[in-house]
Design a protein around this motif. Structure first.
Motif, PDB file in Angstrom:
ATOM      1  N   ALA A  81      37.027  24.147 -30.663  1.00  0.00           N
ATOM      2  CA  ALA A  81      36.682  25.449 -30.409  1.00  0.00           C
ATOM      3  C   ALA A  81      36.261  26.064 -31.817  1.00  0.00           C
ATOM      4  CB  ALA A  81      37.735  26.407 -29.986  1.00  0.00           C
ATOM      5  N   ALA A  82      35.971  27.439 -31.899  1.00  0.00           N
ATOM      6  CA  ALA A  82      35.389  28.315 -32.821  1.00  0.00           C
ATOM      7  C   ALA A  82      34.124  27.859 -33.461  1.00  0.00           C
ATOM      8  CB  ALA A  82      36.650  27.919 -34.175  1.00  0.00           C
ATOM      9  N   ALA A  83      33.288  26.880 -32.933  1.00  0.00           N
ATOM     10  CA  ALA A  83      31.969  26.635 -33.279  1.00  0.00           C
ATOM     11  C   ALA A  83      31.586  25.807 -32.478  1.00  0.00           C
ATOM     12  CB  ALA A  83      31.891  26.415 -34.821  1.00  0.00           C
ATOM     13  N   ALA A  84      30.171  25.405 -32.608  1.00  0.00           N
ATOM     14  CA  ALA A  84      29.561  24.239 -31.887  1.00  0.00           C
ATOM     15  C   ALA A  84      29.962  22.950 -32.775  1.00  0.00           C
ATOM     16  CB  ALA A  84      27.998  24.582 -31.973  1.00  0.00           C
ATOM     17  N   MET A  85      29.927  21.975 -31.740  1.00  0.00           N
ATOM     18  CA  MET A  85      30.428  20.606 -32.174  1.00  0.00           C
ATOM     19  C   MET A  85      29.037  19.969 -32.269  1.00  0.00           C
ATOM     20  SD  MET A  85      32.817  18.432 -33.001  1.00  0.00           S
ATOM     21  CE  MET A  85      34.371  18.617 -32.337  1.00  0.00           C
ATOM     22  N   PRO A  86      28.552  19.349 -33.305  1.00  0.00           N
ATOM     23  CA  PRO A  86      27.258  18.493 -33.634  1.00  0.00           C
ATOM     24  C   PRO A  86      27.730  17.187 -32.510  1.00  0.00           C
ATOM     25  CG  PRO A  86      27.873  19.303 -35.511  1.00  0.00           C
ATOM     26  CD  PRO A  86      28.981  19.660 -34.583  1.00  0.00           C
ATOM     27  N   PRO A  87      26.441  16.900 -31.750  1.00  0.00           N
ATOM     28  CA  PRO A  87      26.633  15.451 -31.073  1.00  0.00           C
ATOM     29  C   PRO A  87      27.066  14.285 -31.596  1.00  0.00           C
ATOM     30  CG  PRO A  87      24.709  16.991 -30.252  1.00  0.00           C
ATOM     31  CD  PRO A  87      25.339  17.547 -31.584  1.00  0.00           C
ATOM     32  N   ALA A  88      26.725  14.334 -33.017  1.00  0.00           N
ATOM     33  CA  ALA A  88      26.913  13.006 -33.692  1.00  0.00           C
ATOM     34  C   ALA A  88      28.703  13.034 -34.139  1.00  0.00           C
ATOM     35  CB  ALA A  88      26.374  13.152 -35.217  1.00  0.00           C
ATOM     36  N   PHE A  89      29.233  14.271 -34.204  1.00  0.00           N
ATOM     37  CA  PHE A  89      30.549  14.349 -34.444  1.00  0.00           C
ATOM     38  C   PHE A  89      31.325  13.840 -32.971  1.00  0.00           C
ATOM     39  CE2 PHE A  89      30.517  17.733 -37.763  1.00  0.00           C
ATOM     40  CZ  PHE A  89      29.748  16.687 -38.674  1.00  0.00           C
ATOM     41  N   ILE A  90      30.780  14.284 -31.926  1.00  0.00           N
ATOM     42  CA  ILE A  90      31.247  14.072 -30.542  1.00  0.00           C
ATOM     43  C   ILE A  90      31.581  12.561 -30.412  1.00  0.00           C
ATOM     44  CG2 ILE A  90      31.083  14.330 -28.183  1.00  0.00           C
ATOM     45  CD1 ILE A  90      29.694  16.860 -28.492  1.00  0.00           C
ATOM     46  N   GLU A  91      30.224  11.741 -30.707  1.00  0.00           N
ATOM     47  CA  GLU A  91      30.200  10.434 -30.656  1.00  0.00           C
ATOM     48  C   GLU A  91      31.348   9.720 -31.392  1.00  0.00           C
ATOM     49  OE1 GLU A  91      26.321   8.920 -31.206  1.00  0.00           O
ATOM     50  OE2 GLU A  91      25.361  10.405 -29.541  1.00  0.00           O
ATOM     51  N   ARG A  92      31.480  10.303 -32.633  1.00  0.00           N
ATOM     52  CA  ARG A  92      32.308   9.542 -33.514  1.00  0.00           C
ATOM     53  C   ARG A  92      33.703   9.744 -33.038  1.00  0.00           C
ATOM     54  NH1 ARG A  92      33.417   5.514 -36.710  1.00  0.00           N
ATOM     55  NH2 ARG A  92      34.531   6.040 -38.605  1.00  0.00           N
ATOM     56  N   PRO A 128      43.105  14.941 -44.672  1.00  0.00           N
ATOM     57  CA  PRO A 128      43.068  14.267 -43.462  1.00  0.00           C
ATOM     58  C   PRO A 128      43.588  13.020 -43.106  1.00  0.00           C
ATOM     59  CG  PRO A 128      40.945  15.062 -44.361  1.00  0.00           C
ATOM     60  CD  PRO A 128      41.964  14.965 -45.343  1.00  0.00           C
ATOM     61  N   ARG A 129      43.887  12.197 -43.933  1.00  0.00           N
ATOM     62  CA  ARG A 129      44.508  10.706 -43.893  1.00  0.00           C
ATOM     63  C   ARG A 129      45.841  10.992 -43.666  1.00  0.00           C
ATOM     64  NH1 ARG A 129      42.131   6.075 -43.765  1.00  0.00           N
ATOM     65  NH2 ARG A 129      40.350   7.179 -44.934  1.00  0.00           N
ATOM     66  N   LYS A 130      46.608  11.946 -44.066  1.00  0.00           N
ATOM     67  CA  LYS A 130      48.060  12.136 -43.689  1.00  0.00           C
ATOM     68  C   LYS A 130      48.050  12.605 -42.361  1.00  0.00           C
ATOM     69  CE  LYS A 130      49.702  12.800 -48.500  1.00  0.00           C
ATOM     70  NZ  LYS A 130      50.671  13.602 -49.451  1.00  0.00           N
ATOM     71  N   ILE A 131      47.110  13.561 -41.884  1.00  0.00           N
ATOM     72  CA  ILE A 131      47.230  14.120 -40.677  1.00  0.00           C
ATOM     73  C   ILE A 131      47.088  13.035 -39.572  1.00  0.00           C
ATOM     74  CG2 ILE A 131      46.152  15.636 -39.187  1.00  0.00           C
ATOM     75  CD1 ILE A 131      48.086  16.986 -41.249  1.00  0.00           C
ATOM     76  N   MET A 132      46.274  12.055 -39.952  1.00  0.00           N
ATOM     77  CA  MET A 132      46.193  10.866 -39.055  1.00  0.00           C
ATOM     78  C   MET A 132      47.256  10.122 -38.738  1.00  0.00           C
ATOM     79  SD  MET A 132      42.906  11.126 -37.880  1.00  0.00           S
ATOM     80  CE  MET A 132      43.190  12.780 -37.833  1.00  0.00           C
ATOM     81  N   GLU A 133      48.004   9.847 -40.101  1.00  0.00           N
ATOM     82  CA  GLU A 133      49.267   9.269 -40.062  1.00  0.00           C
ATOM     83  C   GLU A 133      50.453   9.778 -39.412  1.00  0.00           C
ATOM     84  OE1 GLU A 133      49.927   8.848 -43.998  1.00  0.00           O
ATOM     85  OE2 GLU A 133      48.366   7.157 -44.628  1.00  0.00           O
ATOM     86  N   ARG A 134      50.288  11.100 -39.490  1.00  0.00           N
ATOM     87  CA  ARG A 134      51.365  12.046 -38.869  1.00  0.00           C
ATOM     88  C   ARG A 134      51.248  12.157 -37.239  1.00  0.00           C
ATOM     89  NH1 ARG A 134      56.395  13.711 -38.794  1.00  0.00           N
ATOM     90  NH2 ARG A 134      56.869  15.950 -38.762  1.00  0.00           N
ATOM     91  N   MET A 177      35.527   9.219 -42.002  1.00  0.00           N
ATOM     92  CA  MET A 177      36.742   8.399 -42.386  1.00  0.00           C
ATOM     93  C   MET A 177      36.384   6.996 -41.564  1.00  0.00           C
ATOM     94  SD  MET A 177      40.045  10.841 -41.726  1.00  0.00           S
ATOM     95  CE  MET A 177      41.207   9.714 -42.506  1.00  0.00           C
ATOM     96  N   LYS A 178      35.893   5.901 -42.465  1.00  0.00           N
ATOM     97  CA  LYS A 178      35.304   4.664 -42.094  1.00  0.00           C
ATOM     98  C   LYS A 178      36.228   3.717 -41.281  1.00  0.00           C
ATOM     99  CE  LYS A 178      31.508   6.415 -42.950  1.00  0.00           C
ATOM    100  NZ  LYS A 178      30.346   6.884 -41.964  1.00  0.00           N
ATOM    101  N   LEU A 184      41.503  20.937 -32.685  1.00  0.00           N
ATOM    102  CA  LEU A 184      40.896  20.914 -33.994  1.00  0.00           C
ATOM    103  C   LEU A 184      39.454  21.812 -33.833  1.00  0.00           C
ATOM    104  CD1 LEU A 184      38.166  19.004 -33.195  1.00  0.00           C
ATOM    105  CD2 LEU A 184      39.473  17.119 -34.110  1.00  0.00           C
ATOM    106  N   VAL A 185      38.811  21.914 -35.292  1.00  0.00           N
ATOM    107  CA  VAL A 185      37.612  22.847 -35.082  1.00  0.00           C
ATOM    108  C   VAL A 185      36.590  21.898 -35.833  1.00  0.00           C
ATOM    109  CG1 VAL A 185      38.783  25.071 -35.561  1.00  0.00           C
ATOM    110  CG2 VAL A 185      38.366  23.715 -37.414  1.00  0.00           C
ATOM    111  N   PRO A 186      35.478  22.082 -35.667  1.00  0.00           N
ATOM    112  CA  PRO A 186      34.136  21.095 -35.854  1.00  0.00           C
ATOM    113  C   PRO A 186      34.445  20.703 -37.508  1.00  0.00           C
ATOM    114  CG  PRO A 186      33.236  22.570 -34.589  1.00  0.00           C
ATOM    115  CD  PRO A 186      34.624  22.995 -34.794  1.00  0.00           C
ATOM    116  N   PRO A 187      34.659  21.550 -38.366  1.00  0.00           N
ATOM    117  CA  PRO A 187      34.761  20.973 -39.879  1.00  0.00           C
ATOM    118  C   PRO A 187      35.697  19.909 -39.914  1.00  0.00           C
ATOM    119  CG  PRO A 187      34.633  23.494 -39.914  1.00  0.00           C
ATOM    120  CD  PRO A 187      34.488  22.925 -38.413  1.00  0.00           C
ATOM    121  N   MET A 188      36.814  20.073 -39.006  1.00  0.00           N
ATOM    122  CA  MET A 188      37.773  18.836 -39.158  1.00  0.00           C
ATOM    123  C   MET A 188      37.490  17.770 -38.649  1.00  0.00           C
ATOM    124  SD  MET A 188      41.117  21.155 -37.865  1.00  0.00           S
ATOM    125  CE  MET A 188      41.986  19.922 -37.446  1.00  0.00           C
ATOM    126  N   ALA A 189      36.588  18.055 -37.360  1.00  0.00           N
ATOM    127  CA  ALA A 189      35.831  16.612 -36.891  1.00  0.00           C
ATOM    128  C   ALA A 189      34.841  16.113 -37.857  1.00  0.00           C
ATOM    129  CB  ALA A 189      35.362  17.071 -35.647  1.00  0.00           C
TER     130      ALA A 189
END
Length: 520
Positions: free
Chosen positions: A287-298, A239-245, A267-268, A256-261
């Motif tokens: 898409a692909a699954a429900a996004m937990p609200p905690a992930f949305i906020e982050r 994931p960090r390499k993707i953030m850099e990319r 990542m702090k 993205l999909v929720p597992p990626m979120a």
């Protein structure tokens, strides 16, 4: 307009603009158009006829994108498959589709040849990234086909009713279902998506989603439609390499999909300093699954400049609903309303619309709805109802709507497991388990997981006198199944619960929520 015509149009308007970045490869629109022209001509010389099916099992690389457009230009139908597909499943799909060509990476050659050897079908085998000094045998080298000069006039097609894709997805029977989407279906879905995302030629979308997956394929088509740039990465393993990319390419869009979120949320040290992280990132889609609200906020905290679009779809229509970003704070559990130019609403068992708050089946109507399932007329009749414009899709998913018409996912009616954004049939995993000597009984369930949505757990009964470990079973499954189908844990039982008629009664937690036939 057919999908390859979209590329020709963008090549005319944006010829020298970068269309695709994949690793070290950068293709302008003119180069992408030319390479796909040459591949098309090579396929035609190889005997590919309009309507023929071409199987592709390719990583996220330039070869996959060139293949889509080259196949369409030949009048044929791409059937994209996950690159980790195993020989048994590939053989089933090869025989079902009677494909005339298989395009694969050289490292998957043994898998492709094993699959071909198990059928009566004798397709051309095209290998990408083959060592120049390697023995091709009867196979052809992808790079040569995409570089060989075309001879004679190119084929031209105009009908949007022709098949554009057959996307195979897990079915409740354990056999892969081939979802048939026409050029008009894909174009309608992608035009709607591009409209609500506000895509323009200035967009740069970084995509890690597999191009065997409808969500990934729409990234290709929408960027070509508007003349944007698509940056492909093979996975989200780092994931960090993707953030850099994302920062390096100055991406404006990130699907993205929720597992990626979940991984990003953990990542702090991303948001540091006074400047917002990735200020150029204009939108994130999920898409692909429900996004937990905690992930949305982050996500909103980490990427304050980006709008978040929460969406729901099925392979059978690519995309069904989206939640506008301005509604996310008020309705974080909603997947929104129907995409532009379509309808999505909840019905009862008689097919009649229900009152707000009442749970029923979601139906989707519009020009984006598939034309049916390949070779399965009965399943097509069950899922579809013809309309004056397009079809009505009975999704099989349970929803309710609020008073404002915003939709909320409740559950699935079948026992399909959704993990890592992919659908997994328990029966398919169970068949793999039963192929391991020593397994007496087996069942599979999905267990809720904060990162992957669900993970697969196997429940097994071992024959007397046989010793098997969790590692033995997982290793066996890994040799027969795509990586996302492999169980993450195994629970050993003395017996599996059954009904009086012999059906296994097993829910996601290993109890008695769902009745399914034994897969043996």
């Amino acid at each position: 307009m057919r999908l390859e015509a979209r590329l020709r149009d963008s090549a005319r308007r944006f010829g020298n603009k970068i269309a695709l970045v994949a690793g070290d490869v950068r293709l302008t629109y003119a180069e992408l158009d030319a390479q796909s022209n040459r591949l098309s001509a090579s396929l035609i010389r190889g005997g590919v006829k309009p309507g023929d099916r071409v199987l592709t099992a390719l990583d996220n690389g330039y070869e996959a994108v060139v293949s889509f457009f080259g196949i369409w230009k030949a009048g044929a139908v791409p059937c994209p498959l996950h690159p980790s597909i195993k020989a048994d499943k590939l053989a089933v799909i090869l025989e079902s589709t009677e494909a005339s060509v298989v395009i694969s990476h050289a490292r998957q050659r043994a898998t492709a040849e094993a699959a071909i050897g198990r059928t009566k079908v004798r397709p051309l085998l095209v290998l990408a990234q083959m060592d120049k000094n390697g023995d091709l045998g009867d196979a052809l080298r992808f790079e040569e086909l995409a570089e060989r000069k075309a001879k004679g006039p190119a084929r031209r097609f105009t009908s949007g009713k022709a098949l554009a894709l057959i996307i195979h997805t897990s079915g409740s029977t354990g056999r892969p279902k081939g979802v048939m989407l026409t050029h008009a279906n894909v174009e309608a879905a992608c035009e709607a998506i591009s409209f609500y995302l506000g895509n323009t030629p200035d967009d740069i979308v970084l995509n890690v989603l597999p191009l065997s997956f409808g969500y990934g394929i729409t990234q290709v088509v929408t960027m070509v439609m508007v003349g944007g740039t698509l940056v492909l990465e093979k996975s989200f393993a780092f994931p960090r390499k993707i953030m850099e990319r994302l920062a390096e390419v100055r991406a404006t869009g990130f699907p993205l999909v929720p597992p990626m979120a979940a991984l990003i949320a953990g990542m702090k040290d991303l948001a540091t300093g006074d400047e917002p992280f990735l200020p150029h990132l204009r939108y994130i889609t999920s898409a692909a699954a429900a996004m937990p609200p905690a992930f949305i906020e982050r996500l909103q905290h980490l990427f304050p400049a980006a709008q978040l679009f929460l969406m729901y779809g099925q392979t059978e229509c690519l995309r069904a609903t989206y939640l506008p970003p301005e509604e996310v704070a008020r309705r974080p559990l909603s997947v929104g309303r129907a995409i532009p130019g379509t309808r999505a609403f909840v019905v009862d068992e008689d097919g009649l619309p229900v009152e707000p708050g009442t749970i029923g089946e979601l139906v989707v109507e519009g020009p984006h709805v598939m034309s049916g399932y390949w070779g399965d007329g009965l399943a097509s009749v069950r899922a579809l109802s013809p309309l004056a414009e397009g079809n009505r899709l009975h999704t099989g998913d349970l929803f309710h709507a609020d008073a404002d018409g915003f939709l909320y996912f409740v559950s699935r009616r079948d026992d399909i497991i959704k993990t890592r954004g992919e659908k997994v049939s328990p029966q398919e995993v169970e068949c793999a388990l039963y192929a391991l000597p020593g397994i007496k009984e087996a069942a599979v369930g999905g267990v809720d997981d904060p990162v992957f949505g669900q993970v697969i757990r196997a429940y097994v009964v071992v024959e007397d006198g046989v010793t098997l470990t969790e590692r033995d079973i997982i290793r066996h499954c890994a040799s027969r199944l795509e990586d996302y189908m492999v169980p993450k844990s195994v629970e050993f039982r003395d017996a599996l619960p059954r009904t009086a008629t012999g059906k296994i009664r097993l829910g996601a937690d290993g109890t008695n929520d769902t009745i399914r036939e034994n897969a043996a």
